[in-house]
Design a protein around this motif. Structure first.
Motif, short mmCIF file in Angstrom:
data_model
loop_
_atom_site.label_atom_id
_atom_site.label_comp_id
_atom_site.label_asym_id
_atom_site.label_seq_id
_atom_site.Cartn_x
_atom_site.Cartn_y
_atom_site.Cartn_z
N VAL A 134 12.24 4.65 -3.29
CA VAL A 134 11.11 3.75 -3.09
C VAL A 134 11.52 2.31 -3.41
N THR A 135 12.31 2.15 -4.46
CA THR A 135 12.72 0.81 -4.88
C THR A 135 13.61 0.15 -3.85
N TYR A 136 14.56 0.89 -3.32
CA TYR A 136 15.41 0.33 -2.26
C TYR A 136 14.58 0.01 -1.02
N ALA A 137 13.61 0.87 -0.71
CA ALA A 137 12.74 0.61 0.43
C ALA A 137 11.93 -0.66 0.21
N TRP A 138 11.41 -0.83 -1.00
CA TRP A 138 10.65 -2.03 -1.34
C TRP A 138 11.52 -3.28 -1.18
N GLN A 139 12.73 -3.22 -1.68
CA GLN A 139 13.65 -4.35 -1.54
C GLN A 139 13.91 -4.67 -0.08
N ALA A 140 14.19 -3.64 0.71
CA ALA A 140 14.52 -3.86 2.12
C ALA A 140 13.34 -4.46 2.88
N MET A 141 12.14 -3.97 2.59
CA MET A 141 10.96 -4.49 3.28
C MET A 141 10.59 -5.88 2.78
N ALA A 142 10.80 -6.13 1.49
CA ALA A 142 10.43 -7.42 0.91
C ALA A 142 11.30 -8.56 1.46
N GLN A 143 12.45 -8.22 1.99
CA GLN A 143 13.33 -9.25 2.57
C GLN A 143 12.80 -9.80 3.89
N LEU A 193 8.59 7.89 3.61
CA LEU A 193 7.16 7.63 3.44
C LEU A 193 6.91 6.16 3.11
N ALA A 194 7.72 5.59 2.22
CA ALA A 194 7.52 4.20 1.83
C ALA A 194 7.72 3.24 2.99
N THR A 195 8.56 3.59 3.94
CA THR A 195 8.83 2.72 5.07
C THR A 195 7.94 3.02 6.27
N GLY A 196 6.92 3.88 6.08
CA GLY A 196 5.90 4.05 7.09
C GLY A 196 5.99 5.28 7.95
N ASN A 197 6.95 6.16 7.66
CA ASN A 197 7.16 7.34 8.50
C ASN A 197 6.44 8.57 7.95
N PRO A 198 5.64 9.28 8.75
CA PRO A 198 5.10 10.56 8.30
C PRO A 198 6.23 11.54 8.03
N VAL A 199 6.02 12.45 7.10
CA VAL A 199 7.11 13.34 6.67
C VAL A 199 6.71 14.80 6.80
N ILE A 200 7.53 15.55 7.52
CA ILE A 200 7.44 17.00 7.55
C ILE A 200 8.43 17.55 6.52
N LEU A 201 7.91 18.29 5.55
CA LEU A 201 8.77 18.95 4.57
C LEU A 201 9.02 20.38 5.04
N LYS A 202 10.29 20.70 5.31
CA LYS A 202 10.66 22.03 5.76
C LYS A 202 11.47 22.68 4.65
N PRO A 203 10.82 23.45 3.77
CA PRO A 203 11.54 24.04 2.65
C PRO A 203 12.42 25.20 3.08
N ALA A 260 0.83 -1.21 0.00
CA ALA A 260 0.00 0.00 0.00
C ALA A 260 0.86 1.25 0.00
N ARG A 261 1.86 1.27 0.86
CA ARG A 261 2.71 2.47 0.95
C ARG A 261 3.48 2.70 -0.34
N VAL A 262 4.03 1.64 -0.88
CA VAL A 262 4.78 1.77 -2.13
C VAL A 262 3.85 2.17 -3.27
N GLY A 263 2.65 1.61 -3.30
CA GLY A 263 1.69 1.98 -4.33
C GLY A 263 1.35 3.46 -4.28
N VAL A 264 1.14 3.99 -3.08
CA VAL A 264 0.85 5.41 -2.92
C VAL A 264 2.04 6.25 -3.39
N CYS A 265 3.24 5.85 -3.00
CA CYS A 265 4.44 6.60 -3.42
C CYS A 265 4.60 6.60 -4.93
N LEU A 266 4.36 5.46 -5.56
CA LEU A 266 4.49 5.39 -7.02
C LEU A 266 3.44 6.26 -7.72
N GLU A 267 2.25 6.33 -7.15
CA GLU A 267 1.22 7.18 -7.73
C GLU A 267 1.59 8.66 -7.57
#
Length: 558
Positions: free
Chosen positions: A161-170, A222-232, A111-118
């Motif tokens: 996202v891809t590295y995150a997917w790999q790490a989680m898929a293990q 985001l892909a690994t489940g952490n909420p993100v604060i963007l501080k520009p 789900a998380r990776v799908g959202v990130c890819l979208e």
């Protein structure tokens, strides 16, 4: 997983599989074309007017109650943006993010990776619009703003996202553990494994590459489940705000709280980064910027893992060349691109004072420096092309630095202002090239951010290597370039690169430049010298953003 998130994952599964293959093979690949002609003509032509429609009004996002409005962006091309942004109450925002995190965690990796890819797919479709925002906050030229601010930044996000997917898929979701006991019944345990995010992620964006340097941390967290604060950065809020808006829209469509990605803008006179960075709920920090603040974060935000890309002394060592004209033209482009406002731009160029060997014979030090100066001058002789490549100086402080550095050495090529045909108030300056002796280390061993470079007269190539090693070990480097026609010297350069943990570009004299980095193939920085403590992007960049929590109970054998 929500149905919408599953649909997003299924829609982009082929892209994900191709990305997994790409980071394994390290071959060229991208799903996001860098050629503007690959995007709808109406979108490209309409981007300037869409940008203008954002000016001089509030930019709204879904957010908790705001404390005030901020916004004082000024285009480096010479006009105020006039856009204001809500600054949410940080305590309320963090509380909302903590409340939203369990559902995001429990949705699972797909789900998380799908959202990130979208999110990335929608950002890609908006590349012409994002390019306008990047250009008029960072000062990048139009083509660079499109490529680096759009598809190349999206490549880096997808890579994370891809590295995150790999790490989680293990990590399997469940396992049945059976230990034989001889004559006795085996021991059987049913085990479950949960991927648990670290906590809130703070991504501190920079002014010069507000998307390219932001997307790796944003999407890895985001892909690994952490909420993100963007501080520009206060000078480059708009591209990050546009990114946050897309992320919030996709999250909400997928059935998640849009506050999982939130913008916290601030102003130069009332910064909030330190307050956010020290909050106990913030467990991850991504930062690109100065040594001083990067070091402060590492030393003080001890409750968080800090991924910091800071300053370094990028170096080029010239031993010998086949075609000096090709080499100097390559270097001329590298030194001119975006007025040296890149973390990969070379600053220290080491040349033996006795000169170098070329295919045309021996050339003196002065002939080499004259050739480089001439190449820069010729490359920038057409003013329209010069303005397109140089872009504009993002900060007045960088513009002032050019004047400050003129006295640091003998001027080989002076920096001069240029006038932009469309934006006459733009801050545009050509490169400043200085000659110094090796003993003038104080001049060339400090980062001089902007279009400022030094040609350093050394005793010989061995001395050049020794100096580069010393400076990079002390100050770090994101890039290392070198030129030689001698295979033995080439091996010495390879050894130097490993010693100082800086990626080597050897004999670049064509269409590839030392300050370019390709996603899925090049590791941007190594994390092995003082310029950066992480690489964009590898497994280490994502794997520490989550932990694995297991549970076990007695089970029955199958």
């Amino acid at each position: 997983m929500t149905q919408s998130a599953q649909q997003m994952f299924d829609r982009h599964r082929q892209t994900l599989d191709q990305a997994v293959e790409a980071i394994s093979s390290r071959d060229f690949w991208t799903p996001y074309p860098e050629n503007m002609k690959k995007y709808p003509e109406d979108a490209v032509k309409g981007a300037p007017s869409k940008f203008e429609s954002l000016l001089n009004q509030p930019f709204t996002l879904k957010a908790v109650e705001s404390t005030r409005q901020v916004g004082s962006e000024v285009s480096p091309y010479g006009f105020d943006l006039g856009i204001t942004y809500d600054q949410p109450d940080s305590e309320a925002l963090i509380a909302a993010m903590q409340k939203a995190m369990p559902a995001w965690r429990d949705a699972g990796a797909e789900a998380r990776v799908g959202v990130c890819l979208e999110i990335l797919a929608r950002l890609n479709a908006m590349s012409p619009d994002i390019a306008q925002a990047v250009m008029h906050t960072s000062g990048q030229g139009p083509m660079m703003a499109f490529q680096a601010g759009g598809p190349h930044a999206q490549d880096r996000g997808l890579e994370a996202v891809t590295y995150a997917w790999q790490a989680m898929a293990q990590i399997p979701a469940t396992a049945k553990w059976v230990k034989p006991q001889g004559k006795h019944d085996p021991l059987v345990l049913d085990k479950r494994y949960h991927i648990v995010p670290r906590g809130i992620s703070l991504v501190v964006a920079c002014s010069t590459f507000p998307t390219w340097n932001t997307y790796p941390g944003l999407f890895a967290s985001l892909a690994t489940g952490n909420p993100v604060i963007l501080k520009p950065h206060p000078g480059a809020i708009l591209p990050v705000a546009m990114t946050a808006r897309v992320a919030q829209e996709v999250l909400e469509e997928a059935g998640f709280d849009p506050c999982l990605v939130s913008l916290v803008p601030d102003s130069a006179d009332a910064p909030v980064t330190k307050t956010l960075a020290l909050d106990p709920a913030v467990k991850l920090i991504d930062f690109t910027g100065s040594n001083a603040f990067g070091d402060w974060l590492i030393q003080n935000a001890t409750q968080a893992q800090v991924f910091a890309e800071k300053a370094g002394i990028n170096s080029v060592i010239i031993d010998s060349v086949d075609n000096l004209k090709a080499v100097t033209m390559n270097l001329a482009f590298s030194l001119s691109l975006y007025s040296g406002q890149m973390c990969t731009t070379s600053q220290a160029i080491y040349v033996p004072k006795g000169g170098i060997e070329t295919a045309e014979g021996h050339l003196s030090f002065d002939e080499v420096t004259a050739a480089l100066s001439k190449a820069i001058d010729k490359f920038l002789s057409d003013n329209d092309r010069a303005c397109a490549v140089l872009g504009a100086i993002q900060s007045p402080a960088t513009e002032a630095r050019i004047d400050e550095c003129r006295g640091l050495g003998e001027i080989l090529l002076d920096s001069e202002p240029r006038e932009h045909a469309q934006f006459p108030k733009a801050r545009i300056h050509t490169p400043l090239l200085l000659k110094v002796d090796a003993e003038q280390k104080a001049a060339y061993s400090e980062e001089r951010f902007g279009p400022i470079s030094f040609v350093i007269a050394t005793e010989d190539t061995a001395h050049s290597i020794a100096l580069a090693r010393e400076v990079i070990l002390e100050k770090g480097a994101i890039t290392l370039g070198a030129y030689t026609t001698d295979d033995n010297v080439a091996e010495q350069f390879e050894e130097l690169a490993m010693d100082v943990a800086a990626p080597l570009s050897l004999n670049m004299d064509g269409g590839v430049f030392v300050n370019q980095s390709a996603a899925f193939s090049d590791f941007h920085a190594t994390g092995g010298n003082p310029a950066a403590n992480a690489s964009l992007c590898d497994q280490a960049f994502v794997a520490s953003r989550f932990v694995v929590v297991q549970s076990r109970r007695h089970g029955q054998p199958d």
